[in-house]
Motif scaffolding. Structure first.
Motif, PDB file in Angstrom:
ATOM      1  N   UNK A 113       0.844  -1.196   0.000  1.00  0.00           N
ATOM      2  CA  UNK A 113       0.000   0.000   0.000  1.00  0.00           C
ATOM      3  C   UNK A 113       0.876   1.241   0.000  1.00  0.00           C
ATOM      4  N   UNK A 114       0.705   2.168  -0.902  1.00  0.00           N
ATOM      5  CA  UNK A 114      -0.107   2.026  -2.093  1.00  0.00           C
ATOM      6  C   UNK A 114       0.496   0.994  -3.035  1.00  0.00           C
ATOM      7  N   UNK A 115      -0.355   0.298  -3.728  1.00  0.00           N
ATOM      8  CA  UNK A 115       0.120  -0.772  -4.596  1.00  0.00           C
ATOM      9  C   UNK A 115       0.825  -0.211  -5.820  1.00  0.00           C
ATOM     10  N   UNK A 116       1.801  -0.986  -6.289  1.00  0.00           N
ATOM     11  CA  UNK A 116       2.497  -0.622  -7.531  1.00  0.00           C
ATOM     12  C   UNK A 116       1.542  -0.807  -8.707  1.00  0.00           C
ATOM     13  N   UNK A 117       1.675   0.068  -9.694  1.00  0.00           N
ATOM     14  CA  UNK A 117       0.917  -0.145 -10.924  1.00  0.00           C
ATOM     15  C   UNK A 117       1.741  -0.938 -11.932  1.00  0.00           C
ATOM     16  N   UNK A 118       3.032  -1.038 -11.698  1.00  0.00           N
ATOM     17  CA  UNK A 118       3.934  -1.817 -12.550  1.00  0.00           C
ATOM     18  C   UNK A 118       4.753  -2.742 -11.675  1.00  0.00           C
ATOM     19  N   UNK A 119       5.117  -3.898 -12.206  1.00  0.00           N
ATOM     20  CA  UNK A 119       5.997  -4.797 -11.471  1.00  0.00           C
ATOM     21  C   UNK A 119       7.428  -4.262 -11.521  1.00  0.00           C
ATOM     22  N   UNK A 120       8.187  -4.531 -10.484  1.00  0.00           N
ATOM     23  CA  UNK A 120       9.571  -4.087 -10.398  1.00  0.00           C
ATOM     24  C   UNK A 120      10.411  -4.799 -11.448  1.00  0.00           C
ATOM     25  N   UNK A 121      11.257  -4.028 -12.119  1.00  0.00           N
ATOM     26  CA  UNK A 121      12.185  -4.596 -13.092  1.00  0.00           C
ATOM     27  C   UNK A 121      13.530  -4.804 -12.437  1.00  0.00           C
ATOM     28  N   UNK A 122      14.269  -5.738 -12.968  1.00  0.00           N
ATOM     29  CA  UNK A 122      15.610  -5.965 -12.464  1.00  0.00           C
ATOM     30  C   UNK A 122      16.464  -6.606 -13.533  1.00  0.00           C
ATOM     31  N   UNK A 123      17.738  -6.571 -13.322  1.00  0.00           N
ATOM     32  CA  UNK A 123      18.680  -7.123 -14.272  1.00  0.00           C
ATOM     33  C   UNK A 123      19.642  -8.040 -13.537  1.00  0.00           C
ATOM     34  N   UNK A 124      19.978  -9.153 -14.154  1.00  0.00           N
ATOM     35  CA  UNK A 124      20.989 -10.023 -13.586  1.00  0.00           C
ATOM     36  C   UNK A 124      20.464 -11.182 -12.770  1.00  0.00           C
ATOM     37  N   UNK A 125      19.193 -11.207 -12.451  1.00  0.00           N
ATOM     38  CA  UNK A 125      18.629 -12.343 -11.734  1.00  0.00           C
ATOM     39  C   UNK A 125      17.164 -12.493 -12.140  1.00  0.00           C
ATOM     40  N   UNK A 126      16.591 -13.613 -11.800  1.00  0.00           N
ATOM     41  CA  UNK A 126      15.226 -13.918 -12.210  1.00  0.00           C
ATOM     42  C   UNK A 126      14.242 -13.047 -11.445  1.00  0.00           C
ATOM     43  N   UNK A 127      13.501 -12.237 -12.152  1.00  0.00           N
ATOM     44  CA  UNK A 127      12.536 -11.338 -11.521  1.00  0.00           C
ATOM     45  C   UNK A 127      11.102 -11.841 -11.683  1.00  0.00           C
ATOM     46  N   UNK A 128      10.945 -13.122 -12.023  1.00  0.00           N
ATOM     47  CA  UNK A 128       9.589 -13.639 -12.196  1.00  0.00           C
ATOM     48  C   UNK A 128       8.876 -13.845 -10.871  1.00  0.00           C
ATOM     49  N   UNK A 129       9.654 -13.942  -9.785  1.00  0.00           N
ATOM     50  CA  UNK A 129       9.058 -14.081  -8.452  1.00  0.00           C
ATOM     51  C   UNK A 129       8.333 -12.800  -8.089  1.00  0.00           C
ATOM     52  N   UNK A 130       7.172 -12.923  -7.553  1.00  0.00           N
ATOM     53  CA  UNK A 130       6.435 -11.766  -7.082  1.00  0.00           C
ATOM     54  C   UNK A 130       7.060 -11.263  -5.788  1.00  0.00           C
ATOM     55  N   UNK A 131       7.108  -9.933  -5.593  1.00  0.00           N
ATOM     56  CA  UNK A 131       7.722  -9.380  -4.383  1.00  0.00           C
ATOM     57  C   UNK A 131       7.026  -9.852  -3.117  1.00  0.00           C
ATOM     58  N   UNK A 132       5.801 -10.271  -3.209  1.00  0.00           N
ATOM     59  CA  UNK A 132       5.061 -10.718  -2.022  1.00  0.00           C
ATOM     60  C   UNK A 132       5.580 -12.059  -1.503  1.00  0.00           C
ATOM     61  N   UNK A 133       6.380 -12.752  -2.311  1.00  0.00           N
ATOM     62  CA  UNK A 133       6.899 -14.054  -1.899  1.00  0.00           C
ATOM     63  C   UNK A 133       8.324 -13.972  -1.381  1.00  0.00           C
ATOM     64  N   UNK A 134       8.849 -12.784  -1.122  1.00  0.00           N
ATOM     65  CA  UNK A 134      10.262 -12.640  -0.771  1.00  0.00           C
ATOM     66  C   UNK A 134      10.499 -12.508   0.727  1.00  0.00           C
ATOM     67  N   UNK A 135       9.627 -13.033   1.530  1.00  0.00           N
ATOM     68  CA  UNK A 135       9.876 -13.047   2.960  1.00  0.00           C
ATOM     69  C   UNK A 135       9.327 -11.855   3.717  1.00  0.00           C
ATOM     70  N   UNK A 136       8.549 -10.991   3.072  1.00  0.00           N
ATOM     71  CA  UNK A 136       7.946  -9.904   3.823  1.00  0.00           C
ATOM     72  C   UNK A 136       6.991 -10.510   4.834  1.00  0.00           C
TER      73      UNK A 136
END
Length: 161
Positions: A60-83
């Motif tokens: 909150x507020x929610x992103x309107x775009x998914x985060x981009x990244x370079x050099x590693x797999x960004x297919x994982x949703x940020x909600x699955x990263x241990x928050x």
């Protein structure tokens, strides 16, 4: 002034306390309502990244775009990263509401930086940046911003006066 007071009770407020200006970059602490501990930062970039991570944790507020990244797999949703609060359930309850219930809220209005203090509400995260409102607590001036860069310019202009 009444608009400023209304904004001071939003669920996603952060208080940015600027304590120093070293090498033309600001250092200080970021406070939010759901923790007793500040988030220190040693530059504006570090503040922006820390705040964006906090908004991701709150979803909150929610992103309107998914985060981009370079050099590693960004297919994982940020909600699955241990928050800690990022797992959704079937209820309509927002993640930030769950955090508020579990952590309670604290008053961040009394926090002060040595050089300046700003209460910020990011209302939207659209077009890969932020839109919202900022109050300079020293002058009680409220400004709207349509990008993170504009927010930084508002803070910089206030501190250079």
């Amino acid at each position: 002034m009444s608009e400023a007071k209304q904004m001071l009770f939003a669920r996603n407020l952060i208080c940015v306390c600027i304590d120093d200006n070293e090498n033309a970059d600001y250092q200080g602490q970021m406070w939010h309502q759901y923790s007793d501990d500040p988030v220190p930062f040693s530059g504006i970039y570090e503040f922006l990244v820390a705040a964006d991570d906090l908004f991701d944790t709150w979803d909150f507020p929610q992103r309107s775009l998914e985060r981009r990244g370079f050099g590693h797999d960004m297919t994982e949703d940020h909600r699955d990263k241990g928050f800690p609060f990022a797992n959704y359930n079937s209820s309509d309850e927002l993640v930030i509401d769950k955090i508020q219930k579990q952590s309670g809220t604290r008053n961040i209005q009394g926090k002060r930086g040595k050089l300046g203090t700003f209460i910020i509400q990011v209302a939207y995260r659209q077009h890969a940046t932020w839109q919202g409102h900022v109050i300079n607590t020293e002058t009680n001036e409220k400004s709207d911003f349509i990008s993170a860069l504009e927010l930084v310019r508002i803070i910089d202009a206030a501190l250079l006066k």
